[in-house]
Design an enzyme around this catalytic site. Sequence first.
Site, PDB file in Angstrom:
ATOM      1  N   VAL A  12      -2.795  -2.648   4.047  1.00  0.00           N
ATOM      2  CA  VAL A  12      -3.237  -2.281   2.698  1.00  0.00           C
ATOM      3  C   VAL A  12      -2.572  -1.017   2.170  1.00  0.00           C
ATOM      4  CG1 VAL A  12      -5.460  -3.437   2.917  1.00  0.00           C
ATOM      5  CG2 VAL A  12      -5.263  -1.046   3.563  1.00  0.00           C
ATOM      6  N   LYS A  14      -1.915   2.179   4.309  1.00  0.00           N
ATOM      7  CA  LYS A  14      -2.241   3.476   4.930  1.00  0.00           C
ATOM      8  C   LYS A  14      -1.009   4.353   5.088  1.00  0.00           C
ATOM      9  CE  LYS A  14      -3.988   1.836   8.704  1.00  0.00           C
ATOM     10  NZ  LYS A  14      -3.854   0.405   8.382  1.00  0.00           N
ATOM     11  N   THR A  15       0.072   3.765   5.583  1.00  0.00           N
ATOM     12  CA  THR A  15       1.292   4.547   5.807  1.00  0.00           C
ATOM     13  C   THR A  15       1.869   5.039   4.483  1.00  0.00           C
ATOM     14  OG1 THR A  15       1.769   3.260   7.794  1.00  0.00           O
ATOM     15  CG2 THR A  15       3.575   4.551   6.867  1.00  0.00           C
ATOM     16  N   LYS A  36       0.036   9.420  14.142  1.00  0.00           N
ATOM     17  CA  LYS A  36      -0.587   8.097  14.231  1.00  0.00           C
ATOM     18  C   LYS A  36      -0.765   7.829  15.720  1.00  0.00           C
ATOM     19  CE  LYS A  36      -0.488   3.330  12.715  1.00  0.00           C
ATOM     20  NZ  LYS A  36      -0.098   2.427  11.624  1.00  0.00           N
ATOM     21  N   ALA A 109      -5.014   2.581  12.787  1.00  0.00           N
ATOM     22  CA  ALA A 109      -4.341   1.283  12.878  1.00  0.00           C
ATOM     23  C   ALA A 109      -5.336   0.225  12.425  1.00  0.00           C
ATOM     24  CB  ALA A 109      -3.876   1.011  14.301  1.00  0.00           C
TER      25      ALA A 109
END
Length: 221
Positions: A12, A14-15, A36, A109
């Site tokens: 969606v 996040k990164t 991460k 994650a």
Amino acid sequence: MILFVSATDTGVGKTYISTILVEYLKNKGINVDYIKPIETGVDEKPEDAYKVSSILGKPWQESVIYIFKKPMSPYACSLDEEVDIDVDRIIKTIKEREQKASVLIVEGAGGIAVPIKVKPLIDYAYLIKSLHALPLVVARAYLGTLNHSFLTYFYLKSKDIKPLGFVLNGFDYEEPSQYSNAYILQDMIEEHINIWRLDKNPDENQRINLAENIWKSIANF
């Protein structure tokens, strides 16, 4: 402080949101760092950790603790590769990094309840609680996000965790529910919460405005 970028689901953004925040804070002269702790679905190098760490001019090896090959949950990967994920090590590493930065952005994650270990269940909500982190939830902007976002909020609330807010990511002006999702989600939650929207292909000003609004909301949280 720790800003924990989590989500309602995988894929969606996040990164992408993490890169926007890291770039904004770095350009403001703020001592920002990123990690991460677990990245799955890694072929040669962890793409998420690599993208964000490159903005900071750091080797990606400093931005990830566990790497797994298959695109599965951390727990499923740990079973598949017979690796015991040391949660205490993750928490210790993150706390050490927090001490060296003004803002540490931690990226999860998948979604908030993705398992890291089970029996007992340790998921990303557990990490957020253990780290006293401030969670930012990334969600899809389009159809289906009301269910996913509300369930994520409700799960966090059950753990006595209040999110900084939600980013409804990927608004494309075509799917009609996107125009009402933000205010309906606000009504469903029944308490004030920050809800931001980001276009599918945002320009630089939109990205900066999002990061600026998130940063301001942290000060007022």
